[in-house]
Each structure stands twice: as C-alpha cells, then as structure tokens.
Design an enzyme around this catalytic site. Structure first.
Site, PDB file in Angstrom:
ATOM      1  CE  LYS A 204      -3.601   2.398   2.603  1.00 15.32           C
ATOM      2  NZ  LYS A 204      -4.567   2.361   3.736  1.00 15.32           N
ATOM      3  CD  GLU A 210       9.582  -5.875   6.760  1.00 10.28           C
ATOM      4  OE1 GLU A 210       9.200  -4.876   6.122  1.00 10.28           O
ATOM      5  OE2 GLU A 210       9.365  -6.042   7.975  1.00 10.28           O
ATOM      6  N   GLY A 264      -4.723  -1.694   5.248  1.00 10.44           N
ATOM      7  CA  GLY A 264      -4.001  -2.849   4.709  1.00 10.44           C
ATOM      8  C   GLY A 264      -4.648  -4.165   5.099  1.00 10.44           C
ATOM      9  NE  ARG A 265      -5.995  -3.287  11.295  1.00  5.92           N
ATOM     10  CZ  ARG A 265      -5.259  -2.178  11.342  1.00  5.92           C
ATOM     11  NH1 ARG A 265      -4.097  -2.132  10.706  1.00  5.92           N
ATOM     12  NH2 ARG A 265      -5.680  -1.102  12.000  1.00  5.92           N
ATOM     13  CD  GLU A 350      -1.224  -3.988  11.621  1.00  6.22           C
ATOM     14  OE1 GLU A 350      -1.755  -3.831  10.493  1.00  6.22           O
ATOM     15  OE2 GLU A 350      -0.054  -4.335  11.780  1.00  6.22           O
ATOM     16  CG  HIS A 381      -3.844 -35.365  18.344  1.00  2.38           C
ATOM     17  ND1 HIS A 381      -4.132 -36.564  18.951  1.00  2.38           N
ATOM     18  CD2 HIS A 381      -4.869 -35.148  17.468  1.00  2.38           C
ATOM     19  CE1 HIS A 381      -5.239 -37.077  18.451  1.00  2.38           C
ATOM     20  NE2 HIS A 381      -5.709 -36.232  17.538  1.00  2.38           N
ATOM     21  CE  LYS A 497       6.116  -0.308   9.198  1.00  8.60           C
ATOM     22  NZ  LYS A 497       4.963   0.268   8.459  1.00  8.60           N
TER      23      LYS A 497
HETATM   24  O1  F6P Z   1       2.227  -3.939   9.987  1.00  7.11           O
HETATM   25  C1  F6P Z   1       2.208  -2.633   9.577  1.00  7.11           C
HETATM   26  C2  F6P Z   1       1.679  -2.549   8.167  1.00  7.11           C
HETATM   27  O2  F6P Z   1       1.596  -1.205   7.793  1.00  7.11           O
HETATM   28  C3  F6P Z   1       0.332  -3.236   8.000  1.00  7.11           C
HETATM   29  O3  F6P Z   1      -0.743  -2.476   8.469  1.00  7.11           O
HETATM   30  C4  F6P Z   1       0.332  -3.465   6.519  1.00  7.11           C
HETATM   31  O4  F6P Z   1      -0.650  -4.408   6.111  1.00  7.11           O
HETATM   32  C5  F6P Z   1       1.761  -3.968   6.311  1.00  7.11           C
HETATM   33  O5  F6P Z   1       2.550  -3.221   7.258  1.00  7.11           O
HETATM   34  C6  F6P Z   1       2.293  -3.806   4.888  1.00  7.11           C
HETATM   35  O6  F6P Z   1       2.240  -2.458   4.535  1.00  7.11           O
HETATM   36  P1  F6P Z   1       2.324  -2.102   2.953  1.00  7.11           P
HETATM   37  O7  F6P Z   1       1.102  -2.727   2.312  1.00  7.11           O
HETATM   38  O8  F6P Z   1       2.311  -0.615   2.895  1.00  7.11           O
HETATM   39  O9  F6P Z   1       3.588  -2.711   2.419  1.00  7.11           O
END
Ligand code: F6P
Length: 535
Positions: A204, A210, A264-265, A350, A381, A497
């Site tokens: 987003k 990452e 995002g979620r 979150e 189990h 971050k």
């Molecule tokens: O965990 C923090 C966060 O901003 C989430 O809310 C989001 O889904 C994820 O990192 C990835 O963010 P992006 O879609 O901006 O890469």
C-alpha cells in the site's frame, strides 16, 4: 466507553450473579437452549449456546451496545465518515464489494466508480495472464507468479488462495513471499524461469522495507536473464502510492491502485486480491466479494439480537472484560482455513491491540485478546489439553463445514464429530460420577464450563469465505466501537520501523558499537564477530 456507565456496572453485577452457574446446568435447565442461542445467516450457522450467557445476559449486552451508540457508528462507517481520526480517514472496505449503483462521495468524488474501474482493470489483466494473451518479454506466457507483500498485503491473498484451492482454474503456479529471510526467496528463484515468471509487488505504501528488499532482488534476478530494459513486463505493482511504484520502474498500465480509505488488513477485496483473481478466475473472485457484501447487508440491517458480527463482538467483550480471558483461540476444523488464524491475528490484534482511546487518554479495561489457533483435529494432539484442564479459560471459535471432500465422507464425519466433541467436552466437562471411585480423579477431571462458539457453514466456497471474513471484520469494528478505540490505525508498528534504521548501519558496516543499549550492542557485536569468522 466508561466502565462507570450504568450499562457496564449492571453487566458487572450480572456477571457476578452467574459466577456459580455451570454451562451444563444451563443446558439441563433449557432443552431449547440451542435454538435460543444460535443464528442463521445465508450459508452460515452461528451457535453460541456454549457461551456462558443467559437470555438476560444477551439483553444486557445488546442494551449496552445500543447505549454506546453502535448503530450510529455502523452508519458512520458505511457512509464514509471519518472513523479513523488519527489519520483523518474513512474506512470503506465495504465499498470494495458493493456493486450497487448508488454513488458514494468521498471528498466530492464518487469512489464507487473508481473501485469499479480498478476492478475492471484487474479483471482484464488477470484474464490476460490466464489466457496467455499477456506474455513476458521473450514472448512466453507466464507459468509462475510471485506475490510479494507482508501483513495485509500478503495474509489476505495467501489465506484465500489456500482456502479456495479447489476452485483454482489455471495451471499457473502462485508463490507467496512475505518475509525478508533470504532463504525463502533463494529457494524459490532457483526453481523458476525468469522468462515465464511474473512478480506482483503488493504494498500500500510502497515503502515497506521487507517487500522492497525482495522486489529489488527479483528485479535484479529478472534483469540478469532478460536484460535491464525488459524486466518491467514481468513486474506488477499493487499500491496506493503510484508515484513510488513508477519510480521503482513499473509500467503505468501494470500498476493497480487502491486507496487510503482501505486499511491494509482490510484490503483483500481490492487490487491486493489480484493473485486471487488470477488463480481462481474473476467469477470466483466476484463470488468472494458477493459473500462479503451479503454479510455487510446483514450487519447493517439486522437487529443486534440476531446480528452475527454484533453477537460475536458482544460475546468477546463478555469473555474479555468480565470473565477476564486474555486470549481467544480460532480453531478451524478445515484444512482450507489453515491460514485463517494468522489472518485474524493481524485483523484483530493490529486493529484492536491498543490502549489509546479514540479521542484522548487511555482505556482502563482490556481490549483485544491475543488471537491464536490452528486447525483441528491437530490441536487435540497439541494444545487442547490446556483448554480442557489448564488454569486459564480460553474461549474458542470452532469453524467447520457441513460438506467435506465428496470422496472422503467417513473422514469428514470423523472431523465433524471431533469438532463437536471438543466443544461439548469444554462445555460439560467430565461427568463427576464417572470418576467418583477413581483415586486419580483430580488428574483426570475436565472442569467444563469453558466457552466456545461454533460457526458451521455449508461448504467452504468463495461466497462463504467472503462472508466469514466480513463477519470477523465487522466483529472487530464493533469491539473497537464498544472499547472506544480506533480500529483503523496502527501507530504501534512505527517505532520498530524507526529503530531498524538506527541498527542497520552497524550490521552493514560490521562496525562494533557501544552507542546503543548494552543488549543491542552485545548482539550487534557478536553478529559482527561471527561475520568476521571470529567464532
Ligand atoms: O504492519 C504494519 C503494516 O503497515 C500493515 O498495516 C500493513 O498491512 C503492512 O505493514 C504492509 O504495509 P504495505 O502494504 O504498505 O507494504
């Protein structure tokens, strides 16, 4: 929410009045308990009769929700008002699955037409990839797709593609890479041919370290075989940050936008769902959207006492804020929902893992529980021992399909029987007469009176899955409203971050350090010593 409010105090005294009541007594006293504490909505049955509640409890909880202005907040969210004050944004994931023609204006713009335009582009692109009309730079069709992303840019598509594998209608193979542990990417790239590989970069913000680290590595991997000029045909961006995507080198017509009013979620319904559309085909993706829309309509219009998301939210409050349960288990007896607990971890923790009140100050009560879980029967189990005989009471959501694999009926009967037996055992415990003469009674007794909800659905179809995800989205929203917190921001992730930017230079330069805290210094220095083969 104030715990001093009459409704809350009344609930508290009511909870105290039930403290000596055992669930099995409630069942013995009322043969019709199931019919009084279950709700049907479409293909989904919600059985909450094994929750430690009475009719009076539910009346008080629904009254509390009313007192807290829940109806007004539901209308506010659906109409695009600012329900995320810290970022001054609406939360309009419901519009992503609302194909009705009435316009919805946000900042004077009809966002429904934007949503439909992007959906049409997603459809055209997905069909082009599936049919082979859209090819790579060497003229070969794509056989493998890497979906890059983390958090909401990964968990939704990954969970849905896992859950709906039987609806896969292409021979294209989808690979999800989320973490920045190079082992996963190295293993995958060894197996793939750049000429037939497409990479979807889901982000987003298009700033997540990452995802960008992985994207840069894939871009280099492509260029090594295809040449710098040709790799853009193999790269797709899904983002709310078009500018950054273009500066990364993506082609404009291979960038699919979504918007700041989609968290995002809550974004699986948007162009983040492109991998789903490619794997399952657009009709199945649209069925997924339709299932969610059906749940939206139910949530928007059903009276609280028959409203599935509201009931689940209130039962959660009852267990968290009155029974003081600190965790909530999600146990699907459905291998297709293997990733559902992980998905709900982000959605719930979150969204509602916060102390800050929506307006100012901090709450004085518990908010989101720790969400965990795994598929049954495996849990029987592994961790069900603790749920039956442990010192903590852990409420469970069991999820089970009525229809299993058509060629494995006996398997499915055992799966369903196991699921129902677990919730029954948690509810009633060991019959005391069964152990009366047993000198080991104390070690063998299951106490019962442990709450669970069972969500049974006809079959795990795209429509049902859409409804299930929307059910939990709205449950989370209701709890956020009742706790008086903002379910749509996530400031807690920003500190990490920021700190990684302070630490990275020492790791990159192998420089010894004493300038941070002694633990971080010690770990950095050991890491660097190892790099210098001092160990
Ligand atoms: O965990 C923090 C966060 O901003 C989430 O809310 C989001 O889904 C994820 O990192 C990835 O963010 P992006 O879609 O901006 O890469």
């Amino acid at each position: 929410m104030s715990t001093q409010r009459a409704g809350w105090q009344d609930l508290y005294s009511h909870y105290e009045s039930l403290s000596s009541v055992h669930l099995k007594d409630l069942f013995q006293a009322d043969p019709e308990r199931f019919s009084r504490f279950s709700v049907r909505q479409g293909d989904i049955l919600l059985d909450y009769s094994k929750q430690r509640v009475t009719t009076e409890t539910m009346q008080k909880l629904c009254g509390f929700a009313k007192e807290q202005g829940l109806s007004e907040q539901i209308k506010a969210m659906f109409s695009g008002q600012i329900v995320n004050p810290s970022e001054q944004r609406p939360a309009l994931h419901v519009v992503l699955r609302d194909l009705t023609p009435e316009p919805l204006l946000v900042n004077g713009r009809n966002i429904k037409s934007d949503v439909q335009n992007v959906l049409a582009r997603v459809e055209a692109f997905a069909e082009g990839i599936r049919s082979g009309a859209k090819k790579g730079s060497t003229g070969k069709r794509f056989t493998d797709i890497i979906s890059l992303g983390i958090g909401g840019s990964d968990l939704g598509p990954a969970m849905v593609c896992e859950a709906l594998q039987e609806y896969k209608t292409t021979d294209i193979t989808l690979h999800f890479i989320s973490n920045v542990d190079g082992k996963s990417l190295a293993t995958l790239l060894k197996k793939l041919d750049p000429a037939t590989t497409l990479c979807i970069i889901n982000s987003k913000t298009f700033t997540t370290p990452e995802t960008l680290q992985n994207a840069k590595a894939i871009k280099k991997w492509l260029a090594q075989t295809l040449g710098e000029k040709n790799n853009s045909l193999h790269l797709v961006g899904v983002t709310a940050n078009q500018e950054r995507a273009e500066s990364f080198g993506l082609l404009k017509d291979q960038i699919f936008e979504f918007w700041d009013f989609v968290g995002g979620r809550y974004s699986v319904w948007s162009s983040v769902g492109l991998p789903i559309a490619i794997l399952l085909g657009m009709p199945n993706f649209r069925a997924f959207l339709a299932g969610a829309h059906e749940m939206d309509q139910h949530f928007y219009s059903a009276p609280f006492a028959e409203n599935m998301p509201v009931l689940m939210a209130l039962l959660g409050l009852w267990n968290i804020n009155f029974a003081e349960c600190a965790t909530q288990a999600i146990i699907p007896y459905d291998d297709g929902l293997r990733k559902f607990p992980d998905y709900l971890q982000q959605l719930e923790m979150e969204s509602n893992g916060k102390k800050a009140k929506k307006d100012s100050g901090f709450v004085s009560y518990s908010t989101a529980p720790v969400i965990w879980g795994g598929v049954g029967c495996n849990g029987q189990h592994a961790y069900m021992q603790l749920l039956h005989q442990g010192t903590q009471v852990i409420p469970v959501d069991f999820l089970i399909a009525a229809h299993g694999h058509p060629e494995y009926e006996a398997h499915h009967q055992l799966l369903v029987g196991s699921c129902l037996s677990q919730s029954k055992a948690l509810m009633e415990g060991t019959p005391t007469e069964a152990l009366a003469a047993d000198h080991l009674q104390h070690a063998k007794i299951c106490f019962g009176n442990r709450p669970s909800t069972t969500v049974m659905y006809t079959k795990l179809t795209p429509h049902v899955l859409g409804a299930l995800v929307a059910l939990y989205e709205h449950k989370v929203f209701v709890q956020g409203v009742l706790w008086g917190i903002n379910s749509f921001d996530q400031w807690g992730v920003e500190l990490g971050k920021k700190l990684v930017k302070e630490i990275l230079p020492y790791l990159e330069s192998s420089a010894q350090t004493a300038s941070l805290d002694s633990s971080t210094n010690g770990l950095i220095n050991f890491f660097n010593d190892v790099q210098r083969k001092l160990y």
